[in-house]
Write a protein that holds these residues in place. Structure first.
Motif, PDB file in Angstrom:
ATOM      1  N   GLU A   1       8.175  21.493  10.336  1.00  0.00           N
ATOM      2  CA  GLU A   1       8.865  21.486   9.040  1.00  0.00           C
ATOM      3  C   GLU A   1       9.021  20.062   8.522  1.00  0.00           C
ATOM      4  O   GLU A   1       8.864  19.801   7.316  1.00  0.00           O
ATOM      5  N   TYR A   2       9.350  19.136   9.415  1.00  0.00           N
ATOM      6  CA  TYR A   2       9.455  17.736   9.001  1.00  0.00           C
ATOM      7  C   TYR A   2       8.120  17.218   8.467  1.00  0.00           C
ATOM      8  O   TYR A   2       8.061  16.561   7.425  1.00  0.00           O
ATOM      9  N   VAL A   3       7.072  17.506   9.210  1.00  0.00           N
ATOM     10  CA  VAL A   3       5.749  17.014   8.813  1.00  0.00           C
ATOM     11  C   VAL A   3       5.357  17.580   7.456  1.00  0.00           C
ATOM     12  O   VAL A   3       4.835  16.864   6.588  1.00  0.00           O
ATOM     13  N   THR A   4       5.606  18.856   7.237  1.00  0.00           N
ATOM     14  CA  THR A   4       5.272  19.479   5.957  1.00  0.00           C
ATOM     15  C   THR A   4       6.005  18.802   4.808  1.00  0.00           C
ATOM     16  O   THR A   4       5.412  18.481   3.768  1.00  0.00           O
ATOM     17  N   ALA A   5       7.307  18.567   4.996  1.00  0.00           N
ATOM     18  CA  ALA A   5       8.096  17.930   3.931  1.00  0.00           C
ATOM     19  C   ALA A   5       7.635  16.501   3.687  1.00  0.00           C
ATOM     20  O   ALA A   5       7.572  16.043   2.539  1.00  0.00           O
ATOM     21  N   PHE A   6       7.309  15.772   4.739  1.00  0.00           N
ATOM     22  CA  PHE A   6       6.845  14.394   4.602  1.00  0.00           C
ATOM     23  C   PHE A   6       5.522  14.336   3.842  1.00  0.00           C
ATOM     24  O   PHE A   6       5.330  13.504   2.947  1.00  0.00           O
ATOM     25  N   LYS A   7       4.616  15.242   4.164  1.00  0.00           N
ATOM     26  CA  LYS A   7       3.305  15.255   3.504  1.00  0.00           C
ATOM     27  C   LYS A   7       3.411  15.708   2.056  1.00  0.00           C
ATOM     28  O   LYS A   7       2.606  15.311   1.212  1.00  0.00           O
ATOM     29  N   GLU A   8       4.415  16.512   1.749  1.00  0.00           N
ATOM     30  CA  GLU A   8       4.642  16.891   0.351  1.00  0.00           C
ATOM     31  C   GLU A   8       5.049  15.684  -0.474  1.00  0.00           C
ATOM     32  O   GLU A   8       4.649  15.538  -1.637  1.00  0.00           O
ATOM     33  N   LYS A   9       5.832  14.800   0.144  1.00  0.00           N
ATOM     34  CA  LYS A   9       6.239  13.592  -0.584  1.00  0.00           C
ATOM     35  C   LYS A   9       5.103  12.592  -0.655  1.00  0.00           C
ATOM     36  O   LYS A   9       4.969  11.871  -1.661  1.00  0.00           O
ATOM     37  N   TYR A  10       4.300  12.534   0.384  1.00  0.00           N
ATOM     38  CA  TYR A  10       3.188  11.585   0.434  1.00  0.00           C
ATOM     39  C   TYR A  10       1.878  12.349   0.642  1.00  0.00           C
ATOM     40  O   TYR A  10       1.384  12.485   1.768  1.00  0.00           O
ATOM     41  N   PRO A  11       1.305  12.890  -0.432  1.00  0.00           N
ATOM     42  CA  PRO A  11       0.127  13.760  -0.315  1.00  0.00           C
ATOM     43  C   PRO A  11      -1.121  13.075   0.231  1.00  0.00           C
ATOM     44  O   PRO A  11      -2.048  13.764   0.660  1.00  0.00           O
ATOM     45  N   ASP A  12      -1.145  11.754   0.247  1.00  0.00           N
ATOM     46  CA  ASP A  12      -2.310  11.061   0.796  1.00  0.00           C
ATOM     47  C   ASP A  12      -2.242  10.934   2.320  1.00  0.00           C
ATOM     48  O   ASP A  12      -3.189  10.451   2.943  1.00  0.00           O
ATOM     49  N   VAL A  13      -1.111  11.356   2.899  1.00  0.00           N
ATOM     50  CA  VAL A  13      -1.012  11.390   4.356  1.00  0.00           C
ATOM     51  C   VAL A  13      -1.753  12.632   4.840  1.00  0.00           C
ATOM     52  O   VAL A  13      -1.427  13.756   4.452  1.00  0.00           O
ATOM     53  N   THR A  14      -2.773  12.429   5.659  1.00  0.00           N
ATOM     54  CA  THR A  14      -3.615  13.544   6.100  1.00  0.00           C
ATOM     55  C   THR A  14      -3.052  14.264   7.315  1.00  0.00           C
ATOM     56  O   THR A  14      -3.263  15.473   7.482  1.00  0.00           O
ATOM     57  N   ASN A  15      -2.334  13.549   8.165  1.00  0.00           N
ATOM     58  CA  ASN A  15      -1.827  14.208   9.370  1.00  0.00           C
ATOM     59  C   ASN A  15      -0.725  13.380  10.009  1.00  0.00           C
ATOM     60  O   ASN A  15      -0.783  12.154  10.024  1.00  0.00           O
ATOM     61  N   VAL A  16       0.289  14.067  10.500  1.00  0.00           N
ATOM     62  CA  VAL A  16       1.303  13.460  11.360  1.00  0.00           C
ATOM     63  C   VAL A  16       1.284  14.266  12.651  1.00  0.00           C
ATOM     64  O   VAL A  16       1.713  15.420  12.684  1.00  0.00           O
ATOM     65  N   LYS A  17       0.755  13.679  13.691  1.00  0.00           N
ATOM     66  CA  LYS A  17       0.667  14.338  14.987  1.00  0.00           C
ATOM     67  C   LYS A  17       1.954  14.075  15.764  1.00  0.00           C
ATOM     68  O   LYS A  17       2.329  12.922  15.969  1.00  0.00           O
ATOM     69  N   VAL A  18       2.612  15.132  16.174  1.00  0.00           N
ATOM     70  CA  VAL A  18       3.862  15.005  16.923  1.00  0.00           C
ATOM     71  C   VAL A  18       3.590  15.343  18.381  1.00  0.00           C
ATOM     72  O   VAL A  18       3.054  16.403  18.705  1.00  0.00           O
ATOM     73  N   GLU A  19       3.987  14.454  19.252  1.00  0.00           N
ATOM     74  CA  GLU A  19       3.755  14.618  20.685  1.00  0.00           C
ATOM     75  C   GLU A  19       5.086  14.592  21.413  1.00  0.00           C
ATOM     76  O   GLU A  19       5.833  13.620  21.322  1.00  0.00           O
ATOM     77  N   GLY A  20       5.399  15.641  22.140  1.00  0.00           N
ATOM     78  CA  GLY A  20       6.638  15.702  22.908  1.00  0.00           C
ATOM     79  C   GLY A  20       6.423  15.244  24.338  1.00  0.00           C
ATOM     80  O   GLY A  20       5.446  15.617  24.974  1.00  0.00           O
TER      81      GLY A  20
ATOM     82  N   ALA B   1       0.834  -1.188   0.000  1.00  0.00           N
ATOM     83  CA  ALA B   1       0.000   0.000   0.000  1.00  0.00           C
ATOM     84  C   ALA B   1       0.872   1.242   0.000  1.00  0.00           C
ATOM     85  O   ALA B   1       2.055   1.187   0.327  1.00  0.00           O
ATOM     86  N   GLU B   2       0.271   2.376  -0.380  1.00  0.00           N
ATOM     87  CA  GLU B   2       0.963   3.647  -0.353  1.00  0.00           C
ATOM     88  C   GLU B   2       0.694   4.338   0.984  1.00  0.00           C
ATOM     89  O   GLU B   2      -0.387   4.191   1.564  1.00  0.00           O
ATOM     90  N   PRO B   3       1.655   5.110   1.488  1.00  0.00           N
ATOM     91  CA  PRO B   3       1.433   5.833   2.732  1.00  0.00           C
ATOM     92  C   PRO B   3       0.224   6.749   2.627  1.00  0.00           C
ATOM     93  O   PRO B   3       0.060   7.483   1.639  1.00  0.00           O
ATOM     94  N   ALA B   4      -0.622   6.706   3.628  1.00  0.00           N
ATOM     95  CA  ALA B   4      -1.833   7.516   3.632  1.00  0.00           C
ATOM     96  C   ALA B   4      -2.347   7.609   5.062  1.00  0.00           C
ATOM     97  O   ALA B   4      -1.864   6.931   5.974  1.00  0.00           O
ATOM     98  N   GLY B   5      -3.332   8.457   5.261  1.00  0.00           N
ATOM     99  CA  GLY B   5      -3.980   8.544   6.554  1.00  0.00           C
ATOM    100  C   GLY B   5      -3.154   9.283   7.588  1.00  0.00           C
ATOM    101  O   GLY B   5      -2.389  10.186   7.266  1.00  0.00           O
ATOM    102  N   GLU B   6      -3.259   8.866   8.832  1.00  0.00           N
ATOM    103  CA  GLU B   6      -2.687   9.595   9.963  1.00  0.00           C
ATOM    104  C   GLU B   6      -1.810   8.689  10.820  1.00  0.00           C
ATOM    105  O   GLU B   6      -2.095   7.508  10.992  1.00  0.00           O
TER     106      GLU B   6
END
Length: 445
Positions: free
Chosen positions: A66-85, A43-48
């Motif tokens: 910035e990382y999330v933006t670049a990752f989503k540009e490469k994989y436009p079907d990825v809707t969200n990457v939630k980062v939790e510190g 499958a292709e990367p997608a979703g959250e």
């Protein structure tokens, strides 16, 4: 081996790029049975997905955005990457792993033993095949399968403020622990109101960084494996004995902060950067953090430098090179395809290791310019993996002994004993050996 001079000039390491550190992940594990493979082949990367990191500062300053933006540009079907510190990463993640909901991607906590990896993490590939692309995967492999991939490689040693050492007239790498103690005393005698060496006792986890010298003291990549075969790994000649003996001596001789119980990790970065601390035992990952703190306080990043642990074999310094935290995939994650895509993208496309003044985890990855001088001066070692079938032996003995070398409490106890004089250094090492022998007997090694 690299040619050496007996008292070598220090190598100053200015930070390069943005201050970054290892990304890890934690989050949307649902508790359902996995529905997609970690390879991403079907499958292709997608979703959250949810990504967790112990570097809360990088969450706050927008680096992960910035990382999330670049990752989503490469994989436009990825809707969200939630980062939790998470500040107390090891403690909180360990607790969360009592449930299925500990995320899609996360840095594998140090408390997870090799035989537990398959219970919590998805295999990322065969160890020998993954090793053709990535370095330092042995630490998170078990029975031929790898469960984690580091996103940066560190060398182990001591970060220090070169300006402070030069002002005290110390301009060469100490080659023995006795020279190191003498150099710290020279800094103290210079009349500067600073801590020659800072333990970070209160935050505790930095004390585990002293383990990075295991193998470097005797230039033995099998040292940790050999610890499982002896009842007395803490001697005056062994790596463990030299390391913990130095910690005892530096505290007993009054060459650390006045009150270890009041140390502060975040504050220590600025204190070292501005010359209020002379040195700290930390991996090379700390270099850009200290340099950034120096610049933020109006000092110079060029003051931040790095030295090897004070020991030589045949006139040569050695330093252990290895992976930082390894990224793994929650075995319960419902989006393993995107989780695996994040790990591979981070290693290949983010530029993370270079910006960390770290070694690339890729087999053919570059050495950053700021580390090249250190690498030229010091021979690097990669610690050997445990023999097949004995991947958990060290951890089993360590746990049974009650020492638990991954837990900073045992070195806090050494600091306590050195401050109070309740036990001599010889008694500390003797007691550690006795506990280790008990653990070996219990495990039946």
């Amino acid at each position: 081996m690299f040619p050496q001079k007996r008292r070598r000039r220090y190598v100053s390491l200015a930070a390069i790029g943005t201050v970054l550190t290892l990304a890890a992940a934690c989050g949307s594990g649902s508790g359902d049975e996995p529905t997609t493979p970690a390879t991403g082949a079907d499958a292709e990367p997608a979703g959250e997905i949810t990504v967790l990191t112990w570097r809360t500062d990088l969450v706050e300053d927008g680096t992960f955005d910035e990382y999330v933006t670049a990752f989503k540009e490469k994989y436009p079907d990825v809707t969200n990457v939630k980062v939790e510190g998470i500040t107390d990463y090891e403690g909180e993640v360990k607790t969360r792993m009592n449930t299925d909901n500990y995320g899609d991607v996360l840095a594998i906590p140090g408390s997870v033993t090799p035989d537990q990896l398959g219970d919590f993490f998805e295999p990322l590939g065969a160890q020998d095949e993954l090793g053709e692309e990535y370095r330092w995967i042995n630490d998170k492999s078990f029975e031929g399968l790898s469960y984690g991939i580091p996103v940066v490689g560190n060398v182990q040693g001591i970060v220090y403020n070169k300006k402070v050492w030069d002002a005290a007239g110390v301009t060469a790498f100490p080659t023995t622990t006795q020279e190191f103690l003498a150099d710290l005393q020279s800094i103290k005698d210079a009349g500067i109101e600073i801590a020659p060496l800072y333990t970070n006792y209160k935050d505790s986890w930095p004390l585990t960084q002293w383990d990075g010298a295991r193998g470097a003291v005797t230039a033995d990549p099998d040292y940790v494996n050999k610890m499982t075969q002896t009842d007395t790994p803490w001697t005056d000649e062994s790596d463990s004995g030299v390391i913990d003996g130095l910690l005892y001596d530096v505290v007993a001789q009054g060459l650390t902060e006045a009150d270890p119980t009041t140390t502060n990790w975040e504050q220590s970065k600025q204190l070292l950067g501005t010359g209020k601390i002379a040195a700290m035992v930390l991996g090379s990952w700390a270099i850009p953090q200290m340099a950034a703190a120096a610049e933020a306080a109006g000092a110079s990043a060029d003051d931040i430098a790095y030295m090897p642990f004070p020991a030589q074999v045949d006139g040569t310094f050695h330093a252990v090179a290895g992976g930082d935290y390894n990224l793994g995939i929650n075995v319960h994650s419902s989006n393993k395809v995107t989780a695996r895509a994040w790990i591979d993208w981070f290693n290949h496309d983010s530029g993370f290791s270079e910006s960390q003044v770290g070694l690339s985890p890729l087999v053919d990855g570059p050495v950053p310019a700021a580390l090249q001088g250190f690498v030229d001066e010091v021979e690097l070692l990669t610690m050997n993996a445990a023999p097949a079938g004995k991947e958990s032996l060290f951890a089993d003995i360590d746990t049974a002994s009650g020492i638990v070398t991954t837990d900073p409490k045992y070195r806090q106890k050494i600091v306590d004993d050195a401050r109070s004089g309740s036990r001599t250094k010889e008694q500390v090492l003797t007691d550690l050996n006795a506990a280790w022998a008990k653990g070996r007997a219990e495990v039946g090694s």
